[in-house]
Design a protein around this motif. Structure first.
Motif, short mmCIF file in Angstrom:
data_model
loop_
_atom_site.label_atom_id
_atom_site.label_comp_id
_atom_site.label_asym_id
_atom_site.label_seq_id
_atom_site.Cartn_x
_atom_site.Cartn_y
_atom_site.Cartn_z
N ALA A 3 -0.93 44.14 -6.30
CA ALA A 3 -1.08 45.45 -6.96
C ALA A 3 0.19 45.79 -7.78
O ALA A 3 0.10 46.30 -8.91
CB ALA A 3 -1.33 46.54 -5.90
N SER A 4 1.36 45.51 -7.20
CA SER A 4 2.62 45.76 -7.91
C SER A 4 2.72 44.90 -9.16
O SER A 4 3.16 45.36 -10.23
CB SER A 4 3.80 45.48 -6.97
OG SER A 4 3.78 46.34 -5.85
N ALA A 5 2.27 43.65 -9.03
CA ALA A 5 2.32 42.75 -10.19
C ALA A 5 1.39 43.24 -11.29
O ALA A 5 1.74 43.21 -12.49
CB ALA A 5 1.93 41.34 -9.74
N ASP A 6 0.20 43.72 -10.90
CA ASP A 6 -0.74 44.24 -11.91
C ASP A 6 -0.15 45.46 -12.62
O ASP A 6 -0.29 45.64 -13.84
CB ASP A 6 -2.07 44.62 -11.25
CG ASP A 6 -2.84 43.39 -10.80
OD1 ASP A 6 -2.55 42.29 -11.31
OD2 ASP A 6 -3.74 43.54 -9.91
N SER A 7 0.52 46.31 -11.82
CA SER A 7 1.15 47.50 -12.42
C SER A 7 2.24 47.10 -13.42
O SER A 7 2.37 47.68 -14.50
CB SER A 7 1.74 48.40 -11.33
OG SER A 7 0.72 48.87 -10.48
N ILE A 8 3.02 46.11 -13.03
CA ILE A 8 4.10 45.64 -13.91
C ILE A 8 3.53 45.05 -15.19
O ILE A 8 4.04 45.30 -16.31
CB ILE A 8 4.98 44.61 -13.17
CG1 ILE A 8 5.76 45.31 -12.03
CG2 ILE A 8 5.94 43.91 -14.13
CD1 ILE A 8 6.48 44.36 -11.12
N ILE A 9 2.45 44.30 -15.05
CA ILE A 9 1.83 43.70 -16.24
C ILE A 9 1.30 44.78 -17.18
O ILE A 9 1.48 44.73 -18.41
CB ILE A 9 0.70 42.74 -15.81
CG1 ILE A 9 1.30 41.52 -15.10
CG2 ILE A 9 -0.14 42.32 -17.01
CD1 ILE A 9 0.27 40.61 -14.48
N THR A 10 0.63 45.79 -16.57
CA THR A 10 0.09 46.89 -17.39
C THR A 10 1.22 47.64 -18.11
O THR A 10 1.14 47.97 -19.32
CB THR A 10 -0.69 47.86 -16.50
OG1 THR A 10 -1.76 47.15 -15.88
CG2 THR A 10 -1.27 49.02 -17.32
N ALA A 11 2.27 47.91 -17.37
CA ALA A 11 3.42 48.62 -17.98
C ALA A 11 4.04 47.78 -19.09
O ALA A 11 4.44 48.32 -20.16
CB ALA A 11 4.45 48.93 -16.91
N SER A 12 4.13 46.49 -18.89
CA SER A 12 4.71 45.61 -19.93
C SER A 12 3.86 45.63 -21.18
O SER A 12 4.38 45.65 -22.31
CB SER A 12 4.81 44.18 -19.38
OG SER A 12 5.69 44.14 -18.28
N ARG A 13 2.54 45.62 -20.95
CA ARG A 13 1.66 45.65 -22.10
C ARG A 13 1.81 46.97 -22.86
O ARG A 13 1.84 47.01 -24.11
CB ARG A 13 0.21 45.45 -21.66
CG ARG A 13 -0.09 44.02 -21.23
CD ARG A 13 -1.51 43.93 -20.71
NE ARG A 13 -1.81 42.55 -20.30
CZ ARG A 13 -2.95 42.20 -19.70
NH1 ARG A 13 -3.87 43.14 -19.43
NH2 ARG A 13 -3.15 40.95 -19.38
N GLU A 14 1.91 48.07 -22.12
CA GLU A 14 2.06 49.38 -22.78
C GLU A 14 3.38 49.45 -23.54
O GLU A 14 3.46 49.99 -24.66
CB GLU A 14 1.99 50.48 -21.72
CG GLU A 14 0.60 50.64 -21.13
CD GLU A 14 0.57 51.69 -20.03
OE1 GLU A 14 1.66 52.17 -19.65
OE2 GLU A 14 -0.53 52.02 -19.55
N ILE A 15 4.43 48.90 -22.95
CA ILE A 15 5.74 48.88 -23.64
C ILE A 15 5.67 48.04 -24.90
O ILE A 15 6.19 48.42 -25.98
CB ILE A 15 6.83 48.36 -22.70
CG1 ILE A 15 7.08 49.37 -21.56
CG2 ILE A 15 8.13 48.09 -23.46
CD1 ILE A 15 7.98 48.86 -20.47
N ALA A 16 5.00 46.90 -24.79
CA ALA A 16 4.87 46.03 -25.97
C ALA A 16 4.08 46.72 -27.08
O ALA A 16 4.42 46.64 -28.28
CB ALA A 16 4.19 44.73 -25.57
N THR A 17 3.02 47.43 -26.68
CA THR A 17 2.22 48.15 -27.68
C THR A 17 3.04 49.26 -28.35
O THR A 17 3.01 49.48 -29.57
CB THR A 17 0.96 48.75 -27.01
OG1 THR A 17 0.21 47.69 -26.42
CG2 THR A 17 0.10 49.49 -28.03
N GLY A 18 3.82 49.96 -27.52
CA GLY A 18 4.67 51.03 -28.06
C GLY A 18 5.71 50.49 -29.03
O GLY A 18 5.96 51.08 -30.10
N ASN A 19 6.29 49.40 -28.66
CA ASN A 19 7.29 48.78 -29.55
C ASN A 19 6.67 48.36 -30.87
O ASN A 19 7.27 48.47 -31.94
CB ASN A 19 7.93 47.57 -28.87
CG ASN A 19 8.85 47.99 -27.73
OD1 ASN A 19 9.36 49.13 -27.73
ND2 ASN A 19 9.08 47.10 -26.78
N SER A 20 5.43 47.87 -30.78
CA SER A 20 4.76 47.44 -31.99
C SER A 20 4.48 48.64 -32.91
O SER A 20 4.65 48.57 -34.12
CB SER A 20 3.45 46.75 -31.65
OG SER A 20 2.75 46.39 -32.83
#
Length: 299
Positions: A272-289
């Protein structure tokens, strides 16, 4: 759910069962020894009585020889020192033989023999007393009045034969008693031996079965526990673990079950923690884009 019966208690039970069978075998051996001791005592008593009876019969025959010797000496010798010496020697032998005959009969009368032998001994004693008195009288009369002694010889020989018949019956009864005691001893020994062997065979079968059940009750849960541990070590936490025992092996499997469930929860939490980290990473990547795109548009 099975009733709790620990390995320790099982070992105590099998030890107790072993002691019970050992006690039964020991008690049977003691009983057999006691029975055989009684039979051996009876055989020893009968054997002693036989020896006394044989000695008494020898003395009866020896006393008969004294009477014949006295009759012969009284007929062949006259008065004089030679006659006196022979008379003294024969009288001495007569008294020794008569005393020995009576002594051996008395010894038998004092032994704790069976009632049949005692009855014959009681009937024999008056006949022996009469024979001894008659033999003494014949010996003295053979030297004092040889003709009168010879005239009484038929009376003497009848008494001698009657006593011989009575003592023969006594000897036969003793032989029969001895044989019966020996046969009984052999039969008792066979029964005791077979009883002990039977108990030992039953004990062997029962203890073997109990040992096999004990080994199975210990090794099967342990094999299951080892298989579970190997499954967990291989990374498979999906096994369904069912605890059916409450002994030491049951507690071991229960511990493995709790460990498996704990590991499953930990792995679930990590996922569950790994899924949360992945989701957060994706959101950060989208924001940066998005930020990069706006920056380019403003330029």
């Amino acid at each position: 759910m099975r009733t709790a019966f620990s390995i320790k208690n099982r070992l105590i039970v099998i030890g107790f069962v072993s002691l019970v069978f050992l006690g039964i075998v020991s008690a049977t051996g003691y009983w057999g020894t006691h029975r055989l001791a009684g039979l051996m005592e009876e055989i020893a008593l009968t054997s002693a009585a036989q020896r006394n009876e044989m000695k008494a019969d020898m003395m009866r025959i020896a006393l008969h020889g004294d009477v014949l010797a006295a009759l012969q000496a009284g007929a062949d010798l006259g008065a004089g020192e030679k006659m006196a010496g022979i008379r003294k020697e024969i009288l001495k032998d007569t008294e020794e033989h008569a005393s020995a005959l009576n002594e051996n009969i008395v010894l038998n009368a004092g032994l704790p023999l069976n009632q049949d032998i005692k009855d014959i001994l009681e009937r024999t004693r008056p006949a022996i007393t009469a024979y001894i008195e008659l033999a003494r009288s014949m010996v003295h009369q053979a030297f004092d009045d040889n003709a009168a002694a010879n005239a009484r010889f038929s009376e003497y020989i009848n008494t001698f034969r009657i006593l011989a018949g009575t003592m023969t019956a006594l000897a036969e009864l003793m032989d029969e008693t001895m044989k019966e005691a020996q046969d009984t001893g052999d039969a008792e020994a066979k029964v005791i031996r077979n009883t002990i062997l039977t108990i030992m065979a039953i004990a062997f079968l029962v203890l073997t079965a109990v040992f096999l059940l004990l080994i199975r009750s210990i090794t099967r849960p342990l094999d299951k526990a080892v298989a579970l541990a190997n499954t967990v070590a291989a990374g498979d936490l999906t096994s369904k673990i069912e605890v059916v025992a409450k002994d030491e092996t049951g507690r071991l499997i229960q511990a493995l079950k709790e460990m498996n469930e704990s590991l499953s929860r930990i792995v679930g939490a990590v996922r569950a923690s790994a899924d949360s980290i992945i989701t957060a990473s994706r959101e950060i990547a989208t924001g940066n884009s998005d930020i990069s795109q706006r920056t380019e548009e403003q330029a």
